[in-house]
Design an enzyme around this catalytic site. Structure first.
Site, short mmCIF file in Angstrom:
data_model
loop_
_atom_site.label_atom_id
_atom_site.label_comp_id
_atom_site.label_asym_id
_atom_site.label_seq_id
_atom_site.Cartn_x
_atom_site.Cartn_y
_atom_site.Cartn_z
N ASP A 98 48.75 18.64 19.46
CA ASP A 98 49.73 18.33 20.29
C ASP A 98 49.62 16.90 20.82
O ASP A 98 48.64 16.22 20.40
CB ASP A 98 49.29 19.26 21.76
CG ASP A 98 49.60 20.68 21.65
OD1 ASP A 98 50.30 21.21 20.73
OD2 ASP A 98 49.00 21.36 22.52
N1 URA Z 1 45.93 24.42 20.33
C1 URA Z 1 46.78 23.84 21.14
O1 URA Z 1 47.13 24.21 22.05
N2 URA Z 1 46.94 22.37 20.87
C2 URA Z 1 46.52 21.88 19.89
O2 URA Z 1 46.87 20.68 19.61
C3 URA Z 1 45.90 22.60 19.00
C4 URA Z 1 45.58 23.87 19.10
#
Ligand code: URA
Length: 229
Positions: A101
C-alpha cells in the site's frame, strides 16, 4: 520454448533448415553449443545462430526498501511511484512482485522475470510474507487465535490461510501470512476494529530486506537470493 521452434520463429526458417543448423553445431545457448532442438530456452537465454545474436535479454531482480508515500505501480497521474526510485534499465520493463500500500514500507521486489515473480505471489504456493504491524489499540491473544484459524474476507468470500502472530508489545506484532490479498493485513486487524497505524514488510519467502538499505534505496538481488524463490 523449444529451441528448434524458437529459431524457426526468430529467423523464419523451415523445420529442415533449423534441424540442419542444429546438427551442424551453428547454434549456441548461454555460450554453449546445443544440438538438441528440444532444449528449453527461456526469454533470458542468450541464443546465437552463426554467431548472430538472436536473443540477449538480461534477467533483472532488485529489492527496494520502499518508503511510505510511493505507489506500488509503474506509473500514476497523482502519486509518485516506486519506479521513480529505480534507475531506468534500458528497454527492460520491471514489474512488482507483491505490491504494498501507499503508506506501507519495507521489502519490495522488482523484476522483469514474470515466472520468477509468479512463484512469490501465486497464493497456492503459500510463500510466507512477514510484516511488522503497529496498531491504534492493544493487540490481544484473541487475535492470534482468529488469525491462526483464518479470517473470512468479504467480498472475496474466502478465508485466509492460517497465519502466525507474534506479539511484540501491547500495540505491535509480527504477522506471517501466506497470501497477498488486497490490504490483507489491515483487513485482518480491522476484524477487531483495530486500525493499523504502521506496516512494514520484513521478508518474502526466504528473501529478507537487507538492513544495509536505507529507506528509498535498492540493490540487485544476489544469485543466492534469486535462487531462493
Ligand atoms: N497488507 C496490507 O494491508 N497492506 C500492505 O501493504 C500489505 C499487506
Amino acid at each position: 520454448m523449444r529451441l528448434d521452434r524458437f529459431i524457426g520463429h526468430q529467423e523464419g526458417l523451415g523445420r529442415k533448415a533449423v534441424r540442419e543448423a542444429l546438427a551442424q553445431g551453428r547454434v549456441t545457448v548461454r555460450g554453449e553449443l546445443v544440438r538438441d532442438g528440444l532444449f528449453e530456452v527461456t526469454e533470458f537465454c542468450r541464443v546465437t545462430l552463426d554467431d548472430i545474436v538472436l536473443q540477449d535479454r538480461p534477467a533483472l531482480y532488485f529489492m527496494l526498501h520502499k518508503p511510505a508515500g510511493y505507489l506500488s505501480a509503474t506509473s500514476d497521474p497523482n502519486y509518485r511511484t516506486v519506479m521513480e526510485l529505480i534507475e531506468k534499465q534500458g528497454d527492460e520493463q520491471l514489474h512488482i512482485g507483491g505490491r504494498l500500500d501507499l503508506d506501507t514500507t519495507g521489502l519490495l521486489l522488482l523484476t522483469n522475470d514474470g515466472n520468477w515473480s509468479r512463484r512469490i505471489t501465486e497464493p497456492n504456493l503459500k510463500t510466507p510474507k512477514v510484516y511488522r504491524v503497529e496498531t491504534e489499540d492493544p493487540i490481544t491473544p484473541e487475535y492470534q487465535e482468529l488469525f491462526a484459524r483464518g479470517v473470512h474476507l468479504l467480498p472475496e468470500n474466502l478465508t485466509t490461510q492460517p497465519a502466525q502472530l507474534e506479539l511484540l508489545s501491547e500495540r505491535s506484532a509480527r504477522l506471517t501470512i501466506y497470501e497477498g490479498r488486497y490490504r490483507q493485513v489491515k483487513r485482518m486487524f480491522y476484524r477487531f476494529k483495530n486500525k493499523v497505524l504502521a506496516l512494514h514488510r520484513e521478508s518474502m519467502g526466504e528473501i529478507k530486506l537487507d538492513p544495509a538499505l536505507a529507506v528509498g534505496e535498492y540493490r540487485p538481488l544476489t544469485a543466492e537470493e534469486i535462487a531462493l524463490v
